[in-house]
Design a protein around this motif. Structure first.
Motif, PDB file in Angstrom:
ATOM      1  N   ILE A 119       0.822  -1.206   0.000  1.00 40.01           N
ATOM      2  CA  ILE A 119       0.000   0.000   0.000  1.00 40.01           C
ATOM      3  C   ILE A 119       0.858   1.258   0.000  1.00 40.01           C
ATOM      4  CG2 ILE A 119      -0.267   0.185   2.504  1.00 40.01           C
ATOM      5  CD1 ILE A 119      -2.886   0.919  -0.247  1.00 40.01           C
ATOM      6  N   VAL A 120       2.053   1.200   0.605  1.00 41.40           N
ATOM      7  CA  VAL A 120       2.961   2.350   0.562  1.00 41.40           C
ATOM      8  C   VAL A 120       3.353   2.643  -0.879  1.00 41.40           C
ATOM      9  CG1 VAL A 120       5.310   3.114   1.106  1.00 41.40           C
ATOM     10  CG2 VAL A 120       3.864   2.163   2.910  1.00 41.40           C
ATOM     11  N   GLY A 121       3.685   1.585  -1.635  1.00 39.91           N
ATOM     12  CA  GLY A 121       4.064   1.781  -3.036  1.00 39.91           C
ATOM     13  C   GLY A 121       2.917   2.325  -3.868  1.00 39.91           C
ATOM     14  N   LEU A 122       1.730   1.711  -3.737  1.00 43.03           N
ATOM     15  CA  LEU A 122       0.568   2.144  -4.527  1.00 43.03           C
ATOM     16  C   LEU A 122       0.145   3.568  -4.178  1.00 43.03           C
ATOM     17  CD1 LEU A 122      -1.618  -1.104  -4.445  1.00 43.03           C
ATOM     18  CD2 LEU A 122      -0.297  -0.202  -6.375  1.00 43.03           C
ATOM     19  N   ALA A 123       0.125   3.881  -2.874  1.00 40.63           N
ATOM     20  CA  ALA A 123      -0.295   5.218  -2.454  1.00 40.63           C
ATOM     21  C   ALA A 123       0.705   6.279  -2.886  1.00 40.63           C
ATOM     22  CB  ALA A 123      -0.470   5.252  -0.935  1.00 40.63           C
ATOM     23  N   THR A 124       2.000   5.925  -2.895  1.00 35.33           N
ATOM     24  CA  THR A 124       3.016   6.879  -3.359  1.00 35.33           C
ATOM     25  C   THR A 124       2.777   7.244  -4.812  1.00 35.33           C
ATOM     26  OG1 THR A 124       4.648   6.040  -1.779  1.00 35.33           O
ATOM     27  CG2 THR A 124       5.491   7.253  -3.680  1.00 35.33           C
ATOM     28  N   VAL A 125       2.472   6.249  -5.641  1.00 36.83           N
ATOM     29  CA  VAL A 125       2.178   6.503  -7.058  1.00 36.83           C
ATOM     30  C   VAL A 125       0.940   7.387  -7.185  1.00 36.83           C
ATOM     31  CG1 VAL A 125       1.481   5.421  -9.233  1.00 36.83           C
ATOM     32  CG2 VAL A 125       3.257   4.357  -7.815  1.00 36.83           C
ATOM     33  N   LEU A 126      -0.087   7.076  -6.381  1.00 33.52           N
ATOM     34  CA  LEU A 126      -1.331   7.864  -6.438  1.00 33.52           C
ATOM     35  C   LEU A 126      -1.094   9.311  -6.046  1.00 33.52           C
ATOM     36  CD1 LEU A 126      -4.450   8.015  -6.639  1.00 33.52           C
ATOM     37  CD2 LEU A 126      -4.541   7.339  -4.241  1.00 33.52           C
ATOM     38  N   PHE A 127      -0.396   9.533  -4.941  1.00 33.49           N
ATOM     39  CA  PHE A 127      -0.152  10.900  -4.469  1.00 33.49           C
ATOM     40  C   PHE A 127       0.787  11.650  -5.400  1.00 33.49           C
ATOM     41  CE2 PHE A 127      -1.231   9.221  -0.068  1.00 33.49           C
ATOM     42  CZ  PHE A 127      -2.491   9.798  -0.068  1.00 33.49           C
TER      43      PHE A 127
ATOM     44  N   LEU B  43       7.443  14.017  -2.417  1.00 35.33           N
ATOM     45  CA  LEU B  43       6.240  14.546  -1.762  1.00 35.33           C
ATOM     46  C   LEU B  43       5.182  13.453  -1.584  1.00 35.33           C
ATOM     47  CD1 LEU B  43       5.723  18.046  -3.455  1.00 35.33           C
ATOM     48  CD2 LEU B  43       6.362  17.569  -1.079  1.00 35.33           C
ATOM     49  N   GLY B  44       5.046  12.609  -2.628  1.00 37.43           N
ATOM     50  CA  GLY B  44       4.105  11.497  -2.534  1.00 37.43           C
ATOM     51  C   GLY B  44       4.479  10.526  -1.427  1.00 37.43           C
ATOM     52  N   LEU B  45       5.759  10.177  -1.344  1.00 35.67           N
ATOM     53  CA  LEU B  45       6.220   9.252  -0.305  1.00 35.67           C
ATOM     54  C   LEU B  45       6.080   9.866   1.079  1.00 35.67           C
ATOM     55  CD1 LEU B  45       7.568   6.611   0.558  1.00 35.67           C
ATOM     56  CD2 LEU B  45       9.803   7.693   0.134  1.00 35.67           C
ATOM     57  N   LEU B  46       6.419  11.166   1.195  1.00 37.45           N
ATOM     58  CA  LEU B  46       6.288  11.850   2.485  1.00 37.45           C
ATOM     59  C   LEU B  46       4.834  11.853   2.959  1.00 37.45           C
ATOM     60  CD1 LEU B  46       7.489  13.627   4.744  1.00 37.45           C
ATOM     61  CD2 LEU B  46       7.031  15.621   3.283  1.00 37.45           C
ATOM     62  N   THR B  47       3.915  12.086   2.053  1.00 33.31           N
ATOM     63  CA  THR B  47       2.501  12.104   2.413  1.00 33.31           C
ATOM     64  C   THR B  47       2.045  10.732   2.912  1.00 33.31           C
ATOM     65  OG1 THR B  47       2.082  13.827   0.763  1.00 33.31           O
ATOM     66  CG2 THR B  47       0.172  12.592   1.575  1.00 33.31           C
ATOM     67  N   VAL B  48       2.515   9.678   2.219  1.00 34.78           N
ATOM     68  CA  VAL B  48       2.154   8.318   2.647  1.00 34.78           C
ATOM     69  C   VAL B  48       2.678   8.041   4.053  1.00 34.78           C
ATOM     70  CG1 VAL B  48       2.484   5.860   2.199  1.00 34.78           C
ATOM     71  CG2 VAL B  48       2.041   7.422   0.308  1.00 34.78           C
ATOM     72  N   LEU B  49       3.924   8.405   4.293  1.00 32.17           N
ATOM     73  CA  LEU B  49       4.516   8.136   5.606  1.00 32.17           C
ATOM     74  C   LEU B  49       3.825   8.947   6.701  1.00 32.17           C
ATOM     75  CD1 LEU B  49       8.322   7.967   4.664  1.00 32.17           C
ATOM     76  CD2 LEU B  49       6.718   6.074   5.029  1.00 32.17           C
ATOM     77  N   LEU B  50       3.495  10.203   6.394  1.00 32.86           N
ATOM     78  CA  LEU B  50       2.781  11.015   7.381  1.00 32.86           C
ATOM     79  C   LEU B  50       1.349  10.517   7.595  1.00 32.86           C
ATOM     80  CD1 LEU B  50       4.016  14.604   6.422  1.00 32.86           C
ATOM     81  CD2 LEU B  50       4.588  13.283   8.473  1.00 32.86           C
ATOM     82  N   LEU B  51       0.757   9.984   6.527  1.00 32.53           N
ATOM     83  CA  LEU B  51      -0.579   9.401   6.670  1.00 32.53           C
ATOM     84  C   LEU B  51      -0.538   8.202   7.617  1.00 32.53           C
ATOM     85  CD1 LEU B  51      -3.552   8.973   5.977  1.00 32.53           C
ATOM     86  CD2 LEU B  51      -2.816   7.743   3.907  1.00 32.53           C
ATOM     87  N   PHE B  52       0.450   7.329   7.418  1.00 30.96           N
ATOM     88  CA  PHE B  52       0.541   6.176   8.307  1.00 30.96           C
ATOM     89  C   PHE B  52       0.994   6.585   9.709  1.00 30.96           C
ATOM     90  CE2 PHE B  52       0.061   3.515   4.573  1.00 30.96           C
ATOM     91  CZ  PHE B  52      -0.684   2.465   5.094  1.00 30.96           C
ATOM     92  N   GLY B  53       1.700   7.708   9.787  1.00 30.31           N
ATOM     93  CA  GLY B  53       1.976   8.254  11.116  1.00 30.31           C
ATOM     94  C   GLY B  53       0.690   8.688  11.791  1.00 30.31           C
ATOM     95  N   SER B  54      -0.227   9.239  11.005  1.00 26.56           N
ATOM     96  CA  SER B  54      -1.545   9.621  11.538  1.00 26.56           C
ATOM     97  C   SER B  54      -2.341   8.389  11.958  1.00 26.56           C
ATOM     98  CB  SER B  54      -2.333  10.408  10.480  1.00 26.56           C
ATOM     99  OG  SER B  54      -1.651  11.602  10.108  1.00 26.56           O
ATOM    100  N   VAL B  55      -2.247   7.337  11.139  1.00 26.50           N
ATOM    101  CA  VAL B  55      -2.927   6.075  11.489  1.00 26.50           C
ATOM    102  C   VAL B  55      -2.356   5.525  12.793  1.00 26.50           C
ATOM    103  CG1 VAL B  55      -3.290   3.670  10.797  1.00 26.50           C
ATOM    104  CG2 VAL B  55      -3.518   5.508   9.106  1.00 26.50           C
ATOM    105  N   LEU B  56      -1.028   5.612  12.939  1.00 22.61           N
ATOM    106  CA  LEU B  56      -0.385   5.142  14.164  1.00 22.61           C
ATOM    107  C   LEU B  56      -0.890   5.929  15.379  1.00 22.61           C
ATOM    108  CD1 LEU B  56       1.709   3.490  15.703  1.00 22.61           C
ATOM    109  CD2 LEU B  56       3.450   5.135  14.972  1.00 22.61           C
TER     110      LEU B  56
END
Length: 419
Positions: free
Chosen positions: A24-32, A55-68
């Protein structure tokens, strides 16, 4: 959920990552990355191609930080109510905090369930304020904050949908539990709404794919399938609890024991056991009686520990395990309590005692499995049951010890025991 890697701990709670998280990190990075490319172009902001990917990867990581943080919200409130948190796991569909047991009260369960969405809405508000604060000087950072604001808002709203396994379903369960006084009723209502939501999501996903030809329908369908599995698992748990609650030990017990005279010498016992080896089960217990008085249990391993020369001089009564040391249970005990007692029994078997305190049978995990499966209309091959009996465990999907542990503090269970 399968194998996950432990990568550290947060507030003393193990943090785990499931392999599906990498997908999901890979797919979401492509999407963002695609979204940022269009947004930056519309706002006439120049960023290199590599920068857009970052920017796409950073958003994914911050999103999962929010999930955490969302799951940490659940966990910290659970800890405050005395419920241990086994782990927080990030996976394909977000994250999950695994609690050791349920809260003792409906209001505590309500607080634990509501804590996650409260964190998400707080994060959404924080990113909104931060985006407005820095938009004039840091437009690209503000754009990332705006994305994260929307994502956290969606996360909070989505989780409040009133069906298990979502937080909204847990809130419904807690509210029904509080007003009806029955945790079981709360699970029934929340699982039923979860099934409705899951089937609706699957149908909507198929409609989007087949009619609108959009790939987002696949994601919606996957979410619906996950919800369907989770809600079905809750209903299956209720069915298992029903069987453990309704059945009594006397309805399930076997009779895998033989009787020995306390006055027999060990040599005679050895010959007797050798002669009965063909008809005696390999795991039959040997209960020792003196007349009509039950004394305890004789273990054949005793013969191996003594020299053969001593066998004629030693009697069974001198080498028995006193009855007070034998794990036992009353025949009128509900099956869920037997399942809990078996978890503590050294040999995963209990001696069943009648109302008069005399042995009437034995019970082990396979006896429980047979009875529960019969009640559910499930037939398991005898060869498979024999293998399970040798291993001393439970079949996959029928971990009755864990099911019984969820019933220990239930008001429904306690009222049944009193009646």
């Amino acid at each position: 959920m399968g194998k996950a890697w432990t990568i550290g701990a947060v507030c003393g709670i193990p943090l785990r990552v499931h392999p599906s998280w990498l997908l999901i990190v890979g797919l979401a990075t492509v999407l963002f990355q695609g979204q940022y490319g269009r947004l930056l172009q519309d706002r006439q902001l120049a960023v290199a191609a590599l920068g857009i990917w970052l920017l796409g990867l950073l958003t994914v990581l911050l999103l999962f930080g929010s999930v955490l943080l969302h799951e940490l919200g659940h966990s910290l409130v659970a800890l405050r109510h005395g419920v241990k948190v086994r782990s927080i796991t990030l996976f394909l569909f977000g994250g999950v905090a695994t609690l050791e047991k349920e809260c003792r009260s409906a209001l505590a369960a309500l607080q634990v369930a509501a804590a996650g969405p409260a964190v998400s809405f707080t994060l959404a508000l924080s990113f909104f304020l931060l985006a407005n604060l820095i938009e004039a000087t840091q437009p690209i950072a503000a754009l990332v904050c705006q994305r994260l604001m929307i994502l956290n808002l969606v996360l909070g709203v989505f989780n409040l949908m009133p069906g298990l396994p979502l937080d909204g379903g847990l809130i419904v369960k807690a509210l029904v539990w509080h007003f009806s006084g029955s945790r079981r009723r709360g699970i029934q209502v929340a699982a039923a709404t979860g099934l409705v939501l899951a089937i609706t999501a699957i149908a909507s996903g198929l409609w989007l794919v087949l009619v609108w030809r959009t790939s987002s329908g696949l994601w919606l369908g996957l979410l619906g399938w996950f919800g369907l599995e989770a809600a079905s698992a809750q209903l299956q748990l209720l069915r298992l609890q029903d069987q453990l609650l309704q059945l009594r030990v006397q309805q399930v017990q076997g009779r895998r024991y033989r009787v020995l005279d306390a006055q027999l010498d060990l040599r005679t016992v050895s010959r007797q056991l050798a002669g009965e080896a063909a008809e005696m089960g390999p795991q039959d217990w040997l209960l020792v009686y003196e007349g009509h008085r039950w004394l305890g249990r004789f273990q054949p391993e005793t013969l191996k520990a003594l020299p053969v020369q001593c066998w004629s001089r030693e009697s069974v009564s001198q080498r028995l395990q006193p009855r007070e040391e034998i794990p036992s249970i009353r025949d009128s005990t509900p099956l869920w309590q037997a399942a809990l007692a078996l978890e503590q029994a050294p040999e995963a078997r209990l001696l069943v005692l009648s109302g008069a305190g005399l042995p009437s049978g034995t019970i082990d995990r396979v006896d429980l499995v047979k009875a529960v499966c019969k009640g559910l209309g499930i037939r398991l091959p005898e060869a498979f049951l024999g293998q399970i009996q040798r291993l001393g465990g439970y079949p996959p999907g029928l971990q009755l010890g864990l099911v019984a542990s969820t019933m220990a503090d239930s008001e429904d269970t306690n009222s049944s025991v009193k009646s």
